[in-house]
Design a protein around this motif. Structure first.
Motif, PDB file in Angstrom:
ATOM      1  N   ALA A 134       9.186 -25.962  39.837  1.00  0.00           N
ATOM      2  CA  ALA A 134       8.488 -24.839  40.464  1.00  0.00           C
ATOM      3  C   ALA A 134       8.278 -25.050  41.951  1.00  0.00           C
ATOM      4  N   SER A 135       8.671 -26.220  42.486  1.00  0.00           N
ATOM      5  CA  SER A 135       8.533 -26.458  43.924  1.00  0.00           C
ATOM      6  C   SER A 135       9.483 -27.563  44.357  1.00  0.00           C
ATOM      7  N   ALA A 142      12.082 -21.014  46.027  1.00  0.00           N
ATOM      8  CA  ALA A 142      13.317 -20.624  45.335  1.00  0.00           C
ATOM      9  C   ALA A 142      14.023 -21.889  44.882  1.00  0.00           C
ATOM     10  N   ALA A 143      14.657 -21.842  43.728  1.00  0.00           N
ATOM     11  CA  ALA A 143      15.364 -23.013  43.200  1.00  0.00           C
ATOM     12  C   ALA A 143      16.470 -22.548  42.264  1.00  0.00           C
ATOM     13  N   GLY A 144      17.456 -23.409  42.088  1.00  0.00           N
ATOM     14  CA  GLY A 144      18.551 -23.092  41.174  1.00  0.00           C
ATOM     15  C   GLY A 144      19.305 -24.348  40.789  1.00  0.00           C
ATOM     16  N   GLY A 145      20.041 -24.281  39.688  1.00  0.00           N
ATOM     17  CA  GLY A 145      20.816 -25.431  39.259  1.00  0.00           C
ATOM     18  C   GLY A 145      21.611 -25.135  38.011  1.00  0.00           C
ATOM     19  N   TYR A 146      22.370 -26.122  37.563  1.00  0.00           N
ATOM     20  CA  TYR A 146      23.205 -25.947  36.380  1.00  0.00           C
ATOM     21  C   TYR A 146      23.312 -27.265  35.636  1.00  0.00           C
ATOM     22  N   GLN A 147      23.784 -27.175  34.386  1.00  0.00           N
ATOM     23  CA  GLN A 147      24.083 -28.360  33.597  1.00  0.00           C
ATOM     24  C   GLN A 147      25.298 -28.071  32.731  1.00  0.00           C
ATOM     25  N   ALA A 172      23.050 -30.610  38.382  1.00  0.00           N
ATOM     26  CA  ALA A 172      22.691 -30.553  39.799  1.00  0.00           C
ATOM     27  C   ALA A 172      21.721 -29.398  40.024  1.00  0.00           C
ATOM     28  N   LYS A 173      20.779 -29.590  40.950  1.00  0.00           N
ATOM     29  CA  LYS A 173      19.774 -28.568  41.261  1.00  0.00           C
ATOM     30  C   LYS A 173      19.424 -28.632  42.741  1.00  0.00           C
ATOM     31  N   ILE A 174      18.877 -27.529  43.262  1.00  0.00           N
ATOM     32  CA  ILE A 174      18.430 -27.474  44.641  1.00  0.00           C
ATOM     33  C   ILE A 174      17.217 -26.553  44.724  1.00  0.00           C
ATOM     34  N   ALA A 175      16.316 -26.834  45.671  1.00  0.00           N
ATOM     35  CA  ALA A 175      15.106 -26.028  45.816  1.00  0.00           C
ATOM     36  C   ALA A 175      14.669 -25.987  47.281  1.00  0.00           C
ATOM     37  N   ALA A 176      13.954 -24.913  47.652  1.00  0.00           N
ATOM     38  CA  ALA A 176      13.428 -24.784  49.014  1.00  0.00           C
ATOM     39  C   ALA A 176      12.132 -23.971  48.961  1.00  0.00           C
ATOM     40  N   ALA A 177      11.264 -24.203  49.917  1.00  0.00           N
ATOM     41  CA  ALA A 177      10.000 -23.471  49.975  1.00  0.00           C
ATOM     42  C   ALA A 177       9.495 -23.385  51.408  1.00  0.00           C
TER      43      ALA A 177
END
Length: 493
Positions: free
Chosen positions: A26-27, A74-79, A483-488
């Motif tokens: 969430a962050s 905002a965040a996103g990722g995949y497996q 892999a995942k990435i997030a920004a705030a």
């Protein structure tokens, strides 16, 4: 196939989509610390990590404390699950029309072995990809907070491997003749000896009526494709099915054009509006909770992987859903003792439910398919954490999920243990490192995380990423299994 992968990622990020079933980030502060934030969360992401933290925020007796805060995240990722990318990429790239009409050249012989390898290796229900995305805003005033958070997830998985409809529009005798007449670079029939297939596997292909010369050529092409000894048994079985199904009758019901190997798309998508409050019971202990209005959609779609319009059909997944409005309740507790902080949070304690659906869908080619999506219940999630803060600028935290939780990928559960560290140098630059491990599944090893935070007067920019060194091959490149990435962007005053 590339379009299918991008479709899964895109659907997880659609506006209005959310996932409360998976364990998500969430962050970016939490992601950078491996997800360990239950005992040290500092911003409105406490609505997810531990609402009890609001009890220590904006304290009236502390004039230096920030009374208000706004966070946009905002965040996103995949497996990847099993070797989905490689096998389904191969299946989707094969020219079935050309292959079905016979083996006329080296490329088509390669396609035949690739088809056998991929179909033999795909594990029904366990081969696929899942993706998660989130976006939200939180507003805090003292010990109160309100937010609007959207979490999205989608999963594409192979749910049916058709090993019956594999026949070519020519009988096995003609298939042998075609294979034997192909010019293959580097192949010399006078000197080549079978090197990959075992004696038992050669016998199995002979019993399927492949000629010795055809078997040698199949062995040569298969060896060039790095088919492992462990995959060979399945490859031989599929090739035997091809031989059994091949017929000179174009109307044969076992032709490749009728193959129904299927990918199913599942999605659970929720927008939630949490209203939060934290109360300090004693100078060292606080409790807090969220009441969440939740609008959820359950999605489902499925198509044959060999359809020419597979990717276009998946893009219609956002049209097949059932929507439910309900509510959720989260509760948390946090305690500070010296340099240590302890936290415990329970999410979705009332087990919110979202309706499924049963629909008959008319396809573009005139056929129909049944989409049967089950009702989804969000089981409670409970996470405990302990943080050590020997300095005002240093935090080390460990968290563990006490219960397993389902994910959007059927049969794949999450139960994470996580560890992270943050050094907030001079309260200007925050450096974060961490790692987490899913205790409920062994297919992914440690996932490593890192993050950076920059304070710009009242504002703060945070970014983070997560990846595992486990990888699969996709389109010739090594791709991390997760892999995942997030920004705030945050403002506190």
């Amino acid at each position: 196939m590339k379009k299918i992968l991008f479709t899964v990622l895109f659907l997880s990020l659609l506006p209005g989509m959310a996932l409360a079933l998976d364990t998500y980030f969430a962050s970016p502060r939490a992601m950078g610390m491996g997800g360990a934030n239950v005992a040290s969360v500092k911003d409105t992401s406490a609505q997810y990590y531990n609402p009890a933290a609001f009890g220590f925020m904006g304290e009236p007796e502390n004039d230096d404390a920030d009374k208000y805060g706004v966070d946009i995240t905002a965040a996103g990722g995949y497996q990847l699950h099993s070797d989905f990318a490689q096998y389904v990429d191969e299946l989707n790239d094969i020219d079935l029309d050309a292959l079905e009409d016979g083996i006329d050249n080296e490329q088509e012989l390669q396609d035949l072995t690739r088809l056998a390898k991929a179909l033999a290796a795909v594990d029904e229900g366990k081969t696929g990809i899942s993706a998660q995305g989130s976006a939200g805003v939180g507003i805090r005033a003292g010990r109160f907070a309100i937010g609007m958070r959207s979490y999205g997830a989608a999963a594409g998985r192979v749910t049916n491997v058709d090993t019956v409809n594999l026949g070519l529009n020519t009988d096995i005798a003609a298939v042998n003749t075609e294979i034997e007449s192909i010019a293959i670079d580097g192949y010399d029939t006078a000197t080549y000896e079978v090197t990959l297939l075992s004696a038992e596997q050669v016998t199995a292909l002979r019993d399927a009526n492949f000629s010795d010369e055809a078997i040698k050529r199949i062995d040569y092409v298969a060896a060039d494709q790095d088919i492992s000894s462990g995959e060979l048994a399945g490859v031989v079985e599929i090739l035997a099915d091809v031989a059994a199904g091949s017929s000179a009758d174009p109307g044969s019901t076992t032709n490749l054009s009728d193959n129904t190997t299927t990918i199913t798309m599942d999605g659970l998508n929720i927008v939630e509006v949490p209203i939060s409050y934290g109360y300090k019971v004693t100078p060292n202990i606080a409790v807090g909770g969220n009441f969440k209005v939740m609008r959820g959609r359950v999605y489902k779609n499925q198509v044959s992987i060999f359809d020419e319009d597979t990717a276009d059909a998946f893009e219609k997944t956002d049209k097949y859903y059932e929507e439910t409005t309900t509510f959720g309740i989260d509760l948390g507790v946090m305690a500070h003792y010296g340099d240590f902080s302890f936290g415990l949070v329970g999410r979705n304690l009332n087990s919110p439910k979202f309706d499924g659906f049963y629909k008959r869908i008319l396809l573009d080619n005139g056929d129909t398919t049944i989409l049967d999506a089950d009702k989804v219940t969000l089981d409670p999630q409970v996470t405990a954490g302990v943080a050590w803060m020997p300095l005002e600028t240093l935090t080390v935290e460990a968290n563990v999920d006490l219960l397993e939780s389902e994910t959007i990928f059927p049969g794949y559960d999450n139960q994470n243990v996580s560890l992270g560290i943050e050094w907030d140098a001079y309260h200007i630059v925050a450096l974060r490192l961490g790692a987490y491990k899913n205790l409920a599944n062994s297919d992914v090893d440690l996932v490593y995380t890192a993050g950076l935070g920059l304070k710009l007067w009242l504002a703060r920019l945070d970014i983070a990423g997560a990846y595992t060194t486990d990888s699969y091959t996709y389109d010739g490149d090594d791709v991390p299994q997760e892999a995942k990435i997030a920004a705030a962007l945050s403002v506190n005053f």
